[in-house]
Each structure stands twice: as C-alpha cells, then as structure tokens.
Design a protein around this motif. Structure first.
Motif, PDB file in Angstrom:
ATOM      1  N   ASN A  49       0.853  -1.183   0.000  1.00 40.36           N
ATOM      2  CA  ASN A  49       0.000   0.000   0.000  1.00 40.36           C
ATOM      3  C   ASN A  49       0.897   1.245   0.000  1.00 40.36           C
ATOM      4  OD1 ASN A  49      -1.677   2.176   0.717  1.00 40.36           O
ATOM      5  ND2 ASN A  49      -3.094   0.819   1.778  1.00 40.36           N
ATOM      6  N   ILE A  50       1.225   1.717  -1.190  1.00 41.01           N
ATOM      7  CA  ILE A  50       2.158   2.827  -1.362  1.00 41.01           C
ATOM      8  C   ILE A  50       1.673   4.094  -0.659  1.00 41.01           C
ATOM      9  CG2 ILE A  50       3.345   4.283  -3.060  1.00 41.01           C
ATOM     10  CD1 ILE A  50       4.231   1.360  -3.128  1.00 41.01           C
ATOM     11  N   GLN A  51       0.385   4.378  -0.738  1.00 35.88           N
ATOM     12  CA  GLN A  51      -0.148   5.578  -0.077  1.00 35.88           C
ATOM     13  C   GLN A  51       0.096   5.536   1.425  1.00 35.88           C
ATOM     14  OE1 GLN A  51      -4.237   5.546  -1.493  1.00 35.88           O
ATOM     15  NE2 GLN A  51      -3.813   7.348  -2.752  1.00 35.88           N
ATOM     16  N   ASN A  52      -0.139   4.391   2.045  1.00 34.26           N
ATOM     17  CA  ASN A  52       0.093   4.283   3.483  1.00 34.26           C
ATOM     18  C   ASN A  52       1.580   4.324   3.822  1.00 34.26           C
ATOM     19  OD1 ASN A  52      -2.614   4.281   4.053  1.00 34.26           O
ATOM     20  ND2 ASN A  52      -2.710   2.143   4.666  1.00 34.26           N
ATOM     21  N   VAL A  53       2.415   3.764   2.958  1.00 36.75           N
ATOM     22  CA  VAL A  53       3.860   3.855   3.164  1.00 36.75           C
ATOM     23  C   VAL A  53       4.259   5.331   3.192  1.00 36.75           C
ATOM     24  CG1 VAL A  53       6.125   3.437   2.122  1.00 36.75           C
ATOM     25  CG2 VAL A  53       4.431   1.598   2.179  1.00 36.75           C
ATOM     26  N   GLN A  54       3.780   6.087   2.218  1.00 38.04           N
ATOM     27  CA  GLN A  54       4.110   7.514   2.160  1.00 38.04           C
ATOM     28  C   GLN A  54       3.581   8.260   3.384  1.00 38.04           C
ATOM     29  OE1 GLN A  54       2.541   8.643  -1.673  1.00 38.04           O
ATOM     30  NE2 GLN A  54       4.295   7.785  -2.758  1.00 38.04           N
ATOM     31  N   LYS A  55       2.390   7.901   3.865  1.00 39.62           N
ATOM     32  CA  LYS A  55       1.833   8.536   5.070  1.00 39.62           C
ATOM     33  C   LYS A  55       2.716   8.250   6.274  1.00 39.62           C
ATOM     34  CE  LYS A  55      -3.006   8.301   3.637  1.00 39.62           C
ATOM     35  NZ  LYS A  55      -4.301   7.624   3.892  1.00 39.62           N
ATOM     36  N   CYS A  56       3.267   7.041   6.346  1.00 45.96           N
ATOM     37  CA  CYS A  56       4.150   6.690   7.467  1.00 45.96           C
ATOM     38  C   CYS A  56       5.405   7.564   7.479  1.00 45.96           C
ATOM     39  CB  CYS A  56       4.538   5.218   7.406  1.00 45.96           C
ATOM     40  SG  CYS A  56       3.179   4.090   7.782  1.00 45.96           S
ATOM     41  N   GLY A  58       5.298  10.625   6.536  1.00 53.98           N
ATOM     42  CA  GLY A  58       4.836  11.991   6.758  1.00 53.98           C
ATOM     43  C   GLY A  58       4.538  12.760   5.490  1.00 53.98           C
ATOM     44  N   LEU A  59       4.380  12.065   4.368  1.00 56.04           N
ATOM     45  CA  LEU A  59       4.081  12.736   3.108  1.00 56.04           C
ATOM     46  C   LEU A  59       2.577  12.795   2.877  1.00 56.04           C
ATOM     47  CD1 LEU A  59       6.750  11.052   0.805  1.00 56.04           C
ATOM     48  CD2 LEU A  59       6.858  13.311   1.859  1.00 56.04           C
ATOM     49  N   GLU A  60       2.134  13.887   2.337  1.00 57.45           N
ATOM     50  CA  GLU A  60       0.731  14.030   1.968  1.00 57.45           C
ATOM     51  C   GLU A  60       0.497  13.273   0.663  1.00 57.45           C
ATOM     52  OE1 GLU A  60      -1.531  15.475   3.915  1.00 57.45           O
ATOM     53  OE2 GLU A  60       0.043  15.959   5.352  1.00 57.45           O
ATOM     54  N   GLU A  61      -0.765  12.961   0.389  1.00 57.88           N
ATOM     55  CA  GLU A  61      -1.123  12.165  -0.783  1.00 57.88           C
ATOM     56  C   GLU A  61      -0.657  12.789  -2.098  1.00 57.88           C
ATOM     57  OE1 GLU A  61      -5.252  10.391  -2.266  1.00 57.88           O
ATOM     58  OE2 GLU A  61      -4.961  10.251  -0.105  1.00 57.88           O
ATOM     59  N   ASP A  62      -0.763  14.104  -2.209  1.00 57.13           N
ATOM     60  CA  ASP A  62      -0.408  14.777  -3.461  1.00 57.13           C
ATOM     61  C   ASP A  62       1.036  15.276  -3.476  1.00 57.13           C
ATOM     62  OD1 ASP A  62      -0.878  16.644  -1.483  1.00 57.13           O
ATOM     63  OD2 ASP A  62      -1.890  18.072  -2.789  1.00 57.13           O
ATOM     64  N   GLU A  63       1.781  15.012  -2.418  1.00 53.89           N
ATOM     65  CA  GLU A  63       3.157  15.479  -2.315  1.00 53.89           C
ATOM     66  C   GLU A  63       4.089  14.595  -3.142  1.00 53.89           C
ATOM     67  OE1 GLU A  63       6.255  16.536   1.328  1.00 53.89           O
ATOM     68  OE2 GLU A  63       4.199  15.964   1.778  1.00 53.89           O
ATOM     69  N   GLU A  64       5.036  15.217  -3.832  1.00 53.48           N
ATOM     70  CA  GLU A  64       5.990  14.454  -4.638  1.00 53.48           C
ATOM     71  C   GLU A  64       6.992  13.752  -3.721  1.00 53.48           C
ATOM     72  OE1 GLU A  64       9.329  15.169  -8.088  1.00 53.48           O
ATOM     73  OE2 GLU A  64       7.711  16.605  -7.872  1.00 53.48           O
ATOM     74  N   VAL A  65       7.272  12.504  -4.040  1.00 53.27           N
ATOM     75  CA  VAL A  65       8.195  11.706  -3.235  1.00 53.27           C
ATOM     76  C   VAL A  65       9.615  11.969  -3.724  1.00 53.27           C
ATOM     77  CG1 VAL A  65       8.806   9.356  -2.535  1.00 53.27           C
ATOM     78  CG2 VAL A  65       6.410   9.945  -2.965  1.00 53.27           C
ATOM     79  N   LYS A  67      13.433  11.430  -4.739  1.00 54.01           N
ATOM     80  CA  LYS A  67      14.017  10.293  -5.449  1.00 54.01           C
ATOM     81  C   LYS A  67      14.612   9.255  -4.489  1.00 54.01           C
ATOM     82  CE  LYS A  67      17.456   8.967  -8.818  1.00 54.01           C
ATOM     83  NZ  LYS A  67      18.722   9.277  -9.419  1.00 54.01           N
ATOM     84  N   GLU A  68      15.389   9.707  -3.488  1.00 55.21           N
ATOM     85  CA  GLU A  68      16.029   8.776  -2.554  1.00 55.21           C
ATOM     86  C   GLU A  68      14.989   7.991  -1.753  1.00 55.21           C
ATOM     87  OE1 GLU A  68      16.622  12.072  -2.525  1.00 55.21           O
ATOM     88  OE2 GLU A  68      18.735  12.376  -2.982  1.00 55.21           O
ATOM     89  N   LEU A  69      13.927   8.658  -1.343  1.00 52.13           N
ATOM     90  CA  LEU A  69      12.872   7.978  -0.597  1.00 52.13           C
ATOM     91  C   LEU A  69      12.125   7.001  -1.500  1.00 52.13           C
ATOM     92  CD1 LEU A  69      11.250   7.415   1.916  1.00 52.13           C
ATOM     93  CD2 LEU A  69       9.872   9.450   1.430  1.00 52.13           C
ATOM     94  N   GLN A  70      11.894   7.380  -2.750  1.00 49.55           N
ATOM     95  CA  GLN A  70      11.219   6.476  -3.681  1.00 49.55           C
ATOM     96  C   GLN A  70      12.039   5.210  -3.886  1.00 49.55           C
ATOM     97  OE1 GLN A  70       7.988   6.943  -5.014  1.00 49.55           O
ATOM     98  NE2 GLN A  70       8.372   4.757  -5.270  1.00 49.55           N
ATOM     99  N   GLU A  71      13.364   5.358  -3.962  1.00 48.77           N
ATOM    100  CA  GLU A  71      14.242   4.195  -4.103  1.00 48.77           C
ATOM    101  C   GLU A  71      14.158   3.305  -2.860  1.00 48.77           C
ATOM    102  OE1 GLU A  71      18.047   5.918  -4.962  1.00 48.77           O
ATOM    103  OE2 GLU A  71      17.517   6.326  -7.043  1.00 48.77           O
ATOM    104  N   GLU A  72      14.097   3.922  -1.670  1.00 48.83           N
ATOM    105  CA  GLU A  72      13.961   3.168  -0.422  1.00 48.83           C
ATOM    106  C   GLU A  72      12.624   2.415  -0.388  1.00 48.83           C
ATOM    107  OE1 GLU A  72      13.733   4.045   4.395  1.00 48.83           O
ATOM    108  OE2 GLU A  72      14.533   5.593   3.076  1.00 48.83           O
ATOM    109  N   ILE A  73      11.568   3.084  -0.794  1.00 49.83           N
ATOM    110  CA  ILE A  73      10.238   2.454  -0.828  1.00 49.83           C
ATOM    111  C   ILE A  73      10.228   1.294  -1.811  1.00 49.83           C
ATOM    112  CG2 ILE A  73       7.835   2.827  -1.522  1.00 49.83           C
ATOM    113  CD1 ILE A  73       8.108   5.697  -0.352  1.00 49.83           C
ATOM    114  N   ASP A  74      10.757   1.521  -3.012  1.00 50.81           N
ATOM    115  CA  ASP A  74      10.797   0.456  -4.027  1.00 50.81           C
ATOM    116  C   ASP A  74      11.584  -0.755  -3.528  1.00 50.81           C
ATOM    117  OD1 ASP A  74       9.348   2.131  -5.672  1.00 50.81           O
ATOM    118  OD2 ASP A  74      11.074   2.733  -6.896  1.00 50.81           O
ATOM    119  N   TYR A  75      12.731  -0.494  -2.894  1.00 53.64           N
ATOM    120  CA  TYR A  75      13.552  -1.580  -2.367  1.00 53.64           C
ATOM    121  C   TYR A  75      12.761  -2.392  -1.341  1.00 53.64           C
ATOM    122  CZ  TYR A  75      16.983  -4.027   0.466  1.00 53.64           C
ATOM    123  OH  TYR A  75      17.651  -4.992   1.159  1.00 53.64           O
ATOM    124  N   ASN A  76      12.112  -1.710  -0.401  1.00 55.26           N
ATOM    125  CA  ASN A  76      11.374  -2.409   0.652  1.00 55.26           C
ATOM    126  C   ASN A  76      10.146  -3.137   0.122  1.00 55.26           C
ATOM    127  OD1 ASN A  76      12.810  -2.076   3.201  1.00 55.26           O
ATOM    128  ND2 ASN A  76      12.551   0.104   2.815  1.00 55.26           N
TER     129      ASN A  76
END
Length: 182
Positions: A49-56, A58-65, A67-76
């Motif tokens: 659940n990418i949206q919930n990962v981003q909420k964890c 502290g990112l808002e739904e429409d906030e751009e992720v 690059k480094e965090l996106q790589e961390e999310i993709d890895y996990n």
C-alpha cells in the motif's frame, strides 16, 4: 405499531450497511505513537500500500516523493514481496531511546509465507528512527539518518543484543532456519 416496526427495521438495515462499509474501508496509518507508526509502515509494505507507506513517512497524498525515498520504498516493496507473506503478526515493539529528536524503535514481527506450512513463522527484526511532528509520529527516511543517529543505532543494537527479547528472537530464527534450510 407497524410504523414502529418498519422504523426499527429501517434503522437496523442502515446500521448494518454502515458496519459493512466501515469494514471495507482502507486500513489507516496509526501514527499516535512511535511504535504504532513503525508497525503501520511494516503492514503497509506487506500490503504493498504505497499511499500508506508515504503517510508513514509523513508525506501528503499529493506530495511528490523525493528520489532517494522512492528508491527506499521500491527496495522495501521488493523485499516484502520476497517474503511472500500472507500474514504478519507483531511479536514485540519497543523504544530503544533517543538520538536528538529521533526515537529508535525496533519491531519484531513474524510472517507466514503463502506457500509454507500453516504453523511456519519467520521472525524478522526491523529498526526505525521516528520523529514527532505536529500531527503525530513519522518514520525517518534512510537518507535523513545522520552520522550521530547511525552511531546511536549501532550502540543501541549492541545493548539490545544482550536482552532476553533478542535471545528469544535468535532462538526463534534458529528454529525457523533449521526447519527451513533452503
């Protein structure tokens, strides 16, 4: 009397509909405590659940992720896919102390592989730094972990390795590995 019965039936049907809809709602992120948000992050990764990962984080739904965090999310996400977990059970979660404003949290969870035996549970430990913001607690992305935090983490982990919890975790992991050598 018929009007009262119809009214009661209508209220009961409406109540049932509300309960059904509440059960279908998306699981929310719990950021009321450091341990809760760390568990929410693990659950969000397990559910992909990418949206919930981003909420964890502290990112808002429409906030751009970033690059480094996106790589961390993709890895996990890939890591949790390899677990192939159908279910996660949280064993224990605790605060190991603070480094500056950040709190170091560990979470011990067990996952049940989809294609494994029913009683097969693989133990995992996960460590996260968590910060408090005005709306609650949020996980610190790896890119924002400072050298001071890293040093604190290493020192805390050494101390943690001497606890009964860690010894129980090691015993559970050894048992899992013996039963599942591949």
């Amino acid at each position: 009397m018929k009007m009262i019965k119809k009214g009661i039936i209508l209220i009961l049907m409406a109540s049932v509909c509300v309960l059904i809809m509440a059960g279908c709602r998306e699981k929310k992120v719990n950021n009321k405590s450091p341990e809760a948000v760390a568990k929410s992050l693990i659950r969000a990764y397990q559910e992909e659940n990418i949206q919930n990962v981003q909420k964890c984080y502290g990112l808002e739904e429409d906030e751009e992720v970033p690059k480094e965090l996106q790589e961390e999310i993709d890895y996990n996400i890939r890591l949790f896919k390899t677990y192939n977990a159908q279910n996660i059970e949280f064993e224990k979660s605790e605060n190991l102390g603070k480094s500056g404003e950040s709190q170091l949290i560990y979470v011990w969870f067990n996952y049940e592989p989809e294609e494994g035996k029913k009683d097969q549970k693989c133990p995992e430990l996960s460590f996260h730094f968590v910060n408090k913001k005005e709306k609650g607690y949020f996980v610190v992305p790896a890119k924002d972990v400072t050298e001071e935090m890293s040093e604190y983490s290493r020192t805390s982990y050494k101390k943690f390795m001497e606890t009964d919890t860690y010894k129980k975790y090691q015993k559970a992991l050894k048992e899992f590995q013996e039963n599942n050598p591949s």
